[in-house]
Design an enzyme around this catalytic site. Structure first.
Site, mmCIF file in Angstrom:
data_model
loop_
_atom_site.group_PDB
_atom_site.id
_atom_site.type_symbol
_atom_site.label_atom_id
_atom_site.label_comp_id
_atom_site.label_asym_id
_atom_site.label_seq_id
_atom_site.Cartn_x
_atom_site.Cartn_y
_atom_site.Cartn_z
ATOM 1 N N LYS A 50 0.886 -1.182 0.113
ATOM 2 C CA LYS A 50 -0.021 -0.092 -0.029
ATOM 3 C C LYS A 50 0.859 1.328 0.038
ATOM 4 O O LYS A 50 1.906 1.271 0.535
ATOM 5 C CB LYS A 50 -0.996 0.009 1.379
ATOM 6 C CG LYS A 50 -2.003 1.099 1.240
ATOM 7 C CD LYS A 50 -2.931 0.672 2.677
ATOM 8 C CE LYS A 50 -4.091 1.734 2.484
ATOM 9 N NZ LYS A 50 -4.843 1.889 3.716
ATOM 10 N N SER A 103 -9.692 1.733 2.807
ATOM 11 C CA SER A 103 -8.841 2.551 1.927
ATOM 12 C C SER A 103 -7.676 1.509 1.194
ATOM 13 O O SER A 103 -7.252 2.070 0.156
ATOM 14 C CB SER A 103 -8.091 3.587 2.692
ATOM 15 O OG SER A 103 -7.371 2.874 3.636
ATOM 16 N N SER A 132 -9.753 -0.399 7.020
ATOM 17 C CA SER A 132 -9.040 -0.337 5.662
ATOM 18 C C SER A 132 -8.367 -1.587 5.143
ATOM 19 O O SER A 132 -8.309 -1.659 3.996
ATOM 20 C CB SER A 132 -8.292 0.842 5.652
ATOM 21 O OG SER A 132 -8.943 1.903 5.514
HETATM 22 N N1 GLN Z 1 -13.163 4.165 6.172
HETATM 23 C C1 GLN Z 1 -12.748 4.465 7.107
HETATM 24 C C2 GLN Z 1 -12.145 5.979 7.073
HETATM 25 O O1 GLN Z 1 -12.467 6.518 6.170
HETATM 26 C C3 GLN Z 1 -11.591 3.814 7.773
HETATM 27 C C4 GLN Z 1 -10.397 3.769 7.084
HETATM 28 C C5 GLN Z 1 -9.045 3.133 7.495
HETATM 29 O O2 GLN Z 1 -9.332 2.137 8.118
HETATM 30 N N2 GLN Z 1 -7.928 3.734 6.938
HETATM 31 O O3 GLN Z 1 -11.520 6.594 8.153
#
Ligand code: GLN
Length: 484
Positions: free
Chosen positions: A78, A153, A177
């Protein structure tokens, strides 16, 4: 099967037996990427040259008779995990040209085994989002249906693993994410216990919630990758001072007598009926395998999302203060003074969601509101953790859906942040409590993957892997590959 569709452990066996070479495997994966990437967009950077060179070195290592399990295995990382000499953008204009001069600890640990880096994965900008549509560059698409999102994400890494653009990937998980995109792409994703995997070199979003973890095609690979990245790191002050066990030892298809709780708050309203049905069916299979299943209740779960959207933005507003256009990253030129330069840098360098989070966090931390929002959220966080601790006196694990829905269409939720935030309703509690949780595939609805989640008490990764493995061995969802 085509080489790019192999799991890491299958490929490893072929490599060690000299039935294939890492160069062949890497070429197959790079070829697959060339063919599918114009449609999928799972990468920010493809590191073809690095990959081929590392593959040659891996073949030498194998020839010398000293290979490790991940030697020569193609992986994607990532793009918020620092890779020395390789651009690390967080899918943001702010870091579009940022080239770290050091490796994250997880990279150093993986590199000991000599895997092959095929590239950096697309993501929601600074890991804020649930669909990869917040990438400043382009959205990633779901390999099972190109009209739909891969989740986020870590949408790039999840899509890349599912599509055979790599054999495994690393993602990060602040509120879901790793697990939500794993569910939406039909693969396995693990968020380790907070502190089990070093965050050194992970670009910070919300430091009390962030964890790095594996995205893999099956549970065995998950254990193998976790083996290589877990354990104490003096460079991360929140790292747990402990030697991680060999997680592959937990891969026994026997869950007789394990106590599994099914918390009712994770079912019903807001959960797509087909998702609920698939998860309930999976729980029946676990029961047939000998687990003792019982319904339970975690009433404080309903506050987890609200708590998260105070704590995560608060921490993000502090963490992202460093992007001022002075030290590194994007810097607006042409301002008449330093204040204007900083303002313009942040105005142009950050996307809309990142700015929304910074503003929410700055507000929650401001004098006069700190007690009402931030401090209150911390208190509720403690209560949520305690509720989990109590549940884990009665249960070895809790099973729930991972994502409340199957993959949604691109564009469907971008205009409605609250709708988007709801995608993580089942995954956020584990981050709030710092406990581990694994997502595994458990079915399909109209050709779209469904995932279930298993949560356990802190440092119970072995139990989670054992349940996941037993279920996986009894089913074959993990063997399906998308037709791209
Ligand atoms: N979707 C969640 C957010 O937007 C979690 C994102 C994540 O785990 N990095 O914060």
């Amino acid at each position: 099967m085509q080489l790019f569709h192999l799991t890491a452990h299958e490929a490893s066996r072929l490599l060690h037996r000299r039935e294939i070479t890492s160069r062949e495997l890497t070429q197959a994966v790079l070829g697959r990427t060339r063919e599918t990437e114009p449609r999928l967009k799972a990468f920010v950077t493809v590191t073809q040259e690095v990959a081929l060179e590392q593959a040659s070195r891996a073949d030498e290592q194998i020839a010398s008779g000293q290979p490790a399990t991940l030697t020569g295995i193609p992986m994607q990382i990532k793009d918020n995990i620092c890779t020395s000499g390789i651009r690390t953008t967080c899918s943001s204009r702010m870091l579009e040209n940022f080239v770290p001069f050091y490796n994250a600890t997880v990279m150093e640990r993986l590199n000991v085994q000599g895997p092959v880096l095929v590239g950096k994965g697309n993501m929601d900008e600074f890991a804020m989002g649930s669909s990869t549509e917040n990438s400043a560059f382009y959205p990633t698409r779901n390999p099972w249906d190109l009209e739909r999102v891969p989740g986020g994400s870590s949408g790039g890494p999840a899509a890349a693993v599912a599509a055979g653009q790599c054999l495994f990937a690393l993602g990060s998980d602040t509120g879901g994410s790793i697990r939500q995109p794993a569910a939406l792409c039909g693969i396995v994703g693990l968020k380790p216990t907070y502190g089990l995997v070093s965050r050194y070199g992970l670009v910070a979003f919300a430091s009390s919630l962030d964890q790095i973890g594996p995205l893999t095609k099956d549970v065995t690979d998950c254990a193998l990758v976790l083996n290589s990245i877990a354990g104490h790191d003096p460079l991360d002050s929140t790292s747990i001072p402990l030697k991680a066990p060999d997680y592959t030892k937990a891969l026994v298809p026997d869950i007789k007598g394990l106590r599994i709780g099914v918390p009712k708050e994770y079912f019903g309203e807001g959960i797509q009926p087909e998702v609920e049905a698939a998860v309930k069916k999976a729980i029946l299979i676990m029961e047939k395998l000998g687990a003792r299943v019982e319904e339970t209740s975690l009433p404080l779960t309903r506050y987890a999302l609200a708590v998260y959207y105070i704590i995560a933005p608060s921490e993000c507003s502090a963490n992202l203060a460093r992007y001022d256009g002075v030290k590194y990253g994007f810097s607006y030129q042409g301002a008449s003074n330093i204040w204007e330069q900083m303002a313009k840098t942040r105005q142009l360098g950050f996307g809309a969601e990142v700015k929304r989070r910074i503003m929410l966090g700055t507000y929650a931390l401001s004098a006069g509101y700190y007690d009402a929002y931030y401090l209150k959220a911390l208190k509720v966080r403690t209560l949520i953790s305690r509720e989990f601790q109590e549940a884990f006196q009665r249960f070895d694990a809790l099973v729930t859906p991972t994502s409340p829905t199957v993959p949604f269409k691109l564009g469907e939720k971008v205009e409605d942040p609250v709708q988007m935030y709801m995608s993580d309703i089942c995954t956020i509690p584990a981050n709030i409590a710092g406990i581990p949780a694994i997502a595994i595939p458990c079915g399909f609805h109209q050709g779209l993957p469904i995932g279930l989640q298993i949560m356990g008490k802190a440092l119970s990764e072995e139990t989670l892997l054992r349940i996941a493995y037993a279920y996986e061995q009894a089913t074959d969802w993990h063997k399906r590959r998308p037709d791209l």
